[in-house]
Design a protein around this motif. Sequence first.
Motif, PDB file in Angstrom:
ATOM      1  N   VAL A  27       0.847  -1.187   0.000  1.00 14.33           N
ATOM      2  CA  VAL A  27       0.000   0.000   0.000  1.00 14.33           C
ATOM      3  C   VAL A  27       0.889   1.245   0.000  1.00 14.33           C
ATOM      4  N   SER A  28       0.611   2.172  -0.880  1.00 14.64           N
ATOM      5  CA  SER A  28       1.194   3.504  -0.801  1.00 14.64           C
ATOM      6  C   SER A  28       0.050   4.502  -0.764  1.00 14.64           C
ATOM      7  N   THR A  29       0.265   5.612  -0.113  1.00 21.08           N
ATOM      8  CA  THR A  29      -0.840   6.530   0.142  1.00 21.08           C
ATOM      9  C   THR A  29      -0.610   7.863  -0.529  1.00 21.08           C
ATOM     10  N   ASN A  30      -1.722   8.521  -0.788  1.00 15.71           N
ATOM     11  CA  ASN A  30      -1.691   9.833  -1.413  1.00 15.71           C
ATOM     12  C   ASN A  30      -1.613  10.886  -0.320  1.00 15.71           C
ATOM     13  N   LEU A  31      -0.400  11.162   0.149  1.00 16.04           N
ATOM     14  CA  LEU A  31      -0.187  12.109   1.238  1.00 16.04           C
ATOM     15  C   LEU A  31       0.046  13.494   0.654  1.00 16.04           C
ATOM     16  N   VAL A  32      -0.751  14.451   1.089  1.00 21.50           N
ATOM     17  CA  VAL A  32      -0.640  15.833   0.627  1.00 21.50           C
ATOM     18  C   VAL A  32      -0.231  16.699   1.815  1.00 21.50           C
ATOM     19  N   ILE A  33       0.812  17.495   1.620  1.00 20.35           N
ATOM     20  CA  ILE A  33       1.311  18.386   2.659  1.00 20.35           C
ATOM     21  C   ILE A  33       0.962  19.823   2.297  1.00 20.35           C
ATOM     22  N   VAL A  34       0.395  20.547   3.269  1.00 13.39           N
ATOM     23  CA  VAL A  34       0.062  21.966   3.082  1.00 13.39           C
ATOM     24  C   VAL A  34       0.716  22.756   4.205  1.00 13.39           C
ATOM     25  N   ASN A  35       1.507  23.767   3.848  1.00  6.36           N
ATOM     26  CA  ASN A  35       2.103  24.652   4.846  1.00  6.36           C
ATOM     27  C   ASN A  35       1.252  25.906   4.952  1.00  6.36           C
ATOM     28  N   VAL A  36       0.894  26.274   6.174  1.00  5.57           N
ATOM     29  CA  VAL A  36      -0.051  27.371   6.397  1.00  5.57           C
ATOM     30  C   VAL A  36       0.537  28.367   7.386  1.00  5.57           C
ATOM     31  N   GLY A  37       0.583  29.615   6.979  1.00  7.48           N
ATOM     32  CA  GLY A  37       0.955  30.687   7.883  1.00  7.48           C
ATOM     33  C   GLY A  37      -0.309  31.338   8.417  1.00  7.48           C
ATOM     34  N   VAL A  38      -0.394  31.561   9.719  1.00  9.17           N
ATOM     35  CA  VAL A  38      -1.595  32.119  10.354  1.00  9.17           C
ATOM     36  C   VAL A  38      -1.217  33.395  11.095  1.00  9.17           C
ATOM     37  N   ARG A  39      -1.931  34.468  10.791  1.00  9.16           N
ATOM     38  CA  ARG A  39      -1.731  35.740  11.474  1.00  9.16           C
ATOM     39  C   ARG A  39      -3.074  36.279  11.950  1.00  9.16           C
ATOM     40  N   ASP A  40      -3.056  36.988  13.088  1.00  6.96           N
ATOM     41  CA  ASP A  40      -4.295  37.562  13.609  1.00  6.96           C
ATOM     42  C   ASP A  40      -4.615  38.865  12.892  1.00  6.96           C
ATOM     43  N   GLY A  41      -5.646  39.554  13.366  1.00  7.92           N
ATOM     44  CA  GLY A  41      -6.077  40.778  12.701  1.00  7.92           C
ATOM     45  C   GLY A  41      -5.039  41.873  12.700  1.00  7.92           C
ATOM     46  N   ASP A  42      -4.084  41.830  13.643  1.00  7.59           N
ATOM     47  CA  ASP A  42      -3.023  42.844  13.716  1.00  7.59           C
ATOM     48  C   ASP A  42      -1.763  42.432  12.970  1.00  7.59           C
ATOM     49  N   GLY A  43      -1.807  41.275  12.301  1.00  8.11           N
ATOM     50  CA  GLY A  43      -0.654  40.825  11.527  1.00  8.11           C
ATOM     51  C   GLY A  43       0.369  40.053  12.317  1.00  8.11           C
ATOM     52  N   ARG A  44       0.069  39.695  13.580  1.00 10.36           N
ATOM     53  CA  ARG A  44       1.020  38.939  14.394  1.00 10.36           C
ATOM     54  C   ARG A  44       0.833  37.440  14.180  1.00 10.36           C
ATOM     55  N   PRO A  45       1.936  36.668  14.111  1.00  8.06           N
ATOM     56  CA  PRO A  45       1.813  35.218  13.947  1.00  8.06           C
ATOM     57  C   PRO A  45       1.073  34.586  15.123  1.00  8.06           C
ATOM     58  N   VAL A  46       0.251  33.596  14.821  1.00 12.48           N
ATOM     59  CA  VAL A  46      -0.502  32.865  15.847  1.00 12.48           C
ATOM     60  C   VAL A  46       0.187  31.525  16.061  1.00 12.48           C
ATOM     61  N   ALA A  47       0.567  31.249  17.332  1.00 12.68           N
ATOM     62  CA  ALA A  47       1.406  30.076  17.585  1.00 12.68           C
ATOM     63  C   ALA A  47       0.772  29.046  18.506  1.00 12.68           C
ATOM     64  N   ASP A  48      -0.489  29.192  18.891  1.00  7.98           N
ATOM     65  CA  ASP A  48      -1.060  28.296  19.902  1.00  7.98           C
ATOM     66  C   ASP A  48      -2.245  27.488  19.363  1.00  7.98           C
ATOM     67  N   LEU A  49      -2.245  27.162  18.071  1.00  2.00           N
ATOM     68  CA  LEU A  49      -3.347  26.398  17.491  1.00  2.00           C
ATOM     69  C   LEU A  49      -3.027  24.915  17.486  1.00  2.00           C
ATOM     70  N   GLY A  50      -4.076  24.107  17.512  1.00  7.79           N
ATOM     71  CA  GLY A  50      -3.935  22.662  17.435  1.00  7.79           C
ATOM     72  C   GLY A  50      -4.608  22.131  16.185  1.00  7.79           C
ATOM     73  N   PRO A  51      -4.484  20.821  15.914  1.00  9.86           N
ATOM     74  CA  PRO A  51      -5.088  20.259  14.700  1.00  9.86           C
ATOM     75  C   PRO A  51      -6.605  20.395  14.678  1.00  9.86           C
ATOM     76  N   GLU A  52      -7.219  20.444  15.860  1.00 11.17           N
ATOM     77  CA  GLU A  52      -8.678  20.561  15.901  1.00 11.17           C
ATOM     78  C   GLU A  52      -9.158  21.940  15.453  1.00 11.17           C
ATOM     79  N   ASP A  53      -8.243  22.925  15.394  1.00 14.47           N
ATOM     80  CA  ASP A  53      -8.628  24.271  14.977  1.00 14.47           C
ATOM     81  C   ASP A  53      -8.685  24.420  13.457  1.00 14.47           C
ATOM     82  N   PHE A  54      -8.117  23.454  12.727  1.00 11.06           N
ATOM     83  CA  PHE A  54      -8.026  23.576  11.277  1.00 11.06           C
ATOM     84  C   PHE A  54      -9.045  22.682  10.579  1.00 11.06           C
ATOM     85  N   GLU A  55      -9.476  23.131   9.417  1.00  9.21           N
ATOM     86  CA  GLU A  55     -10.325  22.330   8.539  1.00  9.21           C
ATOM     87  C   GLU A  55      -9.764  22.430   7.117  1.00  9.21           C
ATOM     88  N   ILE A  56      -9.568  21.268   6.468  1.00 10.38           N
ATOM     89  CA  ILE A  56      -9.028  21.228   5.108  1.00 10.38           C
ATOM     90  C   ILE A  56     -10.071  20.617   4.180  1.00 10.38           C
TER      91      ILE A  56
END
Length: 693
Positions: A27-56
Amino acid sequence: MRVFILCLISAIVLAAQEPDGSFKFSVSTNLVIVNVGVRDGDGRPVADLGPEDFEILEDGKKQEISVFEFQQLDAVADPQTLAERETAQSPETAERQQEITPSAPGKVRYRDKRLMVLYFDFSSMPPADQIRAQKAADRFLDDQMSSVDLVAIMAFSSRLQVLQDFTDNRELLREVIAGFRFGEASELAVDAETDEAAAVDDGAAFVADETEFNIFNTDRKLSALESATKMLASLPEKKALVYFSSGVSRTGVENNSQLRSTVNSAVRANVSFYPIDTRGLVAEAPLGDATAGSQRGTRAYSGEGQRQRRGRFNDSQDTLFTLAGDTGGKVFLNNNDLTLGIRRAQQEIASYYILGYYSTNEKTDGRFRRVKVRVQSMPRAKLDYRSGYFGSKDFRRFSRGDKERQLEEALLLGDPVTDLRLALEVNYFRLGRDRYFVPVAVKIPDSELEFVPKGDREQQRLDFIGQVRDSRGKMVANLRDHIEVKLRGANAERLNSRNLQYDTGFTLPPGEYTLKFLTRENQTGKMGTFETRFEIPDLGEQKSYARISSVVWSNQRESLEDAIGAAERDKKVLASHPLVQDGQKLIPSITRVFRKRQPMFVYFEVYDPGSEGRREAVSLSSIVALYRDGVKMFESEPLKVSIKSETKREAAPVEFQIPLDDLAPGEYVCQVNVIDEIDRKFAFHRAPIVLLP
C-alpha cells in the motif's frame, strides 16, 4: 510570508499471490502536505493552534488531518566571533554529505529549523561575479546565520551538483565555498551586452544527452533549477533557494513551458526562489566599457546603441523576476551588498504550520485539485497557503478514450508537462500577398524514446497536438496528428546517432502568434510541451530593404521516401512546401549545431526582386559570412540569382552549401547578405551557430 503545497505520493493498493499460496499486500498513500501561515487581525503570527482548529477541504470534500507540526522560527542573527571560528569543528572531522537526505512521507526531519539553499549558477556568472557571490556567502555565514538556520549548497556549471546537504556547521560550509574554482563554466555565461551569444557545447550537458541540445542555455539553467526543487520535494518544511546569477538572458529559442514547469515544480516542492543579481549596481558609459568593441554606423550618435544595451540588460533580469514572483520569493537587484539578498530570504521564512492529509481522491488522472484551509476558532485569521496541486497520473491505466482526453487536457494545463524534451523551430514563407506558409519542425532526442521490439523491427507511436493563437488569444489554427515509427537494421542505428524530427505546417496571415505544441510517446506516456511566440511580417508592403523569408540553416537533405518517421503526406502541401525539391527535403537544424564533416545548407527566398518591368537576367547577389569574436573567418563567393527561374509565388529561391572542414570548432555568428542590384535594396540576417569537431 508565502506557503505552498508540497508533494503527493500516488495512491495504489496491490495484491500479489506468493509462490506458497499466500497473498502479499503493498500500500502507498496519497499524502498531501500543506504549509499554512496564520496571522491575527493585527498581523502577528498565531502560535497556539492545534489540529482541531483547522479544517481542510479538497475539491469541496473535507479531509482528515493526519500530520500536524508547528515550526517555531524566532531566532535572530548569531554572529560568530573570531575566537569561535578558531575553535569551530574542523572540516576534516565534519561529515561531508553531497546529496540531499530525503525525509519519510509525513515526517518532519528538521523540526524548528529554517532551511536555506545557496545555489550558485556558474554558467551565468563571469569570474568577477563569482568572486562577489562567494564573498557574500562568507559574510552571511560569519555575521547573519542564526541558531535555527540550516544551509545547503548547490552549484550548476555544466551539470547540477549538491556540494553540501543541510547543516549548521559554518566551518564546513566555508570550506565548501572556499573550494570554488573561479572561472568555472564562465564561458557559458551569456553576455547581456551582445546579441551574438550562444552556449559553448562542451559535451557535458546537465543531463548527459545529445550535445546539440546543449545550445538551449536558458532551458538548461531552468531545467537544473527544476531538478534542484525535486531533490528538495521530500522535505515537508519550507525552503528558500537563494539563486546567485548574473541574469538569465533570452536568445529567442527558449521554451516558455520550461519556465512554467520549473515554477510549478518549486511550488509543489515548497521552494521559494530568491534570485540575486551578482552584477550589483551597474553603471556604465553610454557606449560600453573598455571591453566593448567600437560601434559602427549611426547607432553611437542616435542613442540606438545605448537603448539596445539597456534593453538587453533588462531582459536578462526578467526571468529572475518571474522565478521570484511566481514562487513567493523576492528578487534582489541593483545593490552591491549581496548579503542583504540572503538576509531577505532568511527573514521571509517565519513560523508556520505543517498540515498533512491522505487524500480521499484516489484517481490517477493528473487533474488539478483545489485545496481550502480554514481556522474554525479564528474566522477572521489571515491565512497564507497555496490553493491546490496537480494529482498523480498513471498512463498505463488509461483507456484509449482517456488517452485522447489526457492529450487535450495536457495541452491546456497551467502546469506544462515537460517530461519529454523537445526543440522546435518556426519559419515563414510567403505564398501570396496576405498568405504565408509556416513550417514547424520539432526535434526529439533518441534517448527520450523507448521502442518495442516486434519481429525484425522496433516501433513506437508518437502523438502530436498543437494550437496557434493570435495576439488576442483567439485560436486560428490547430493540429492533431501521429506518426508510427518503424525501424529496421540500419535505420535503428541511424536514429541512435541522430534525432527524430517531425514536420508540420500552417497557413496564416501576417501578425503576432503564440504556438503551443505537445508531444506524447505511447510506451511510457511521457509528454513534452513547447510554447513560443513568433511573428509573421507583412512582406507585401513596400520596404526600404529587400524582402526575404526566414533563413533556414540545415546540415541534411533527405529523401521523402527515406524518412524514419513520417506523418500522412498531403501531396498538395508537399507541392508548395519551399523546403521540398525533387523529392528531397531540407531538414532544418533546429539547434544550429554542426560538425566539421557536414556541409551547412543555407536557404531563403527573396520576394518581388527587381522593379516592375525592369527585371533582368541577374538582379540579386548574396553572400554568407562566418564571424568569430568579431573577426571574419569565412566568406562565400557571391551568388548570383537568376530571375528567369522565378516561381509562381514571385519568389527567388537562394541556397548555399558551405563547407566547414577548414574551420576550427567553436562559436560563430553566421551572416547572410542580400543585395537587390536593380532596386538598390539590401537585407541581412544573423544567427549564432556552434561547430563541433
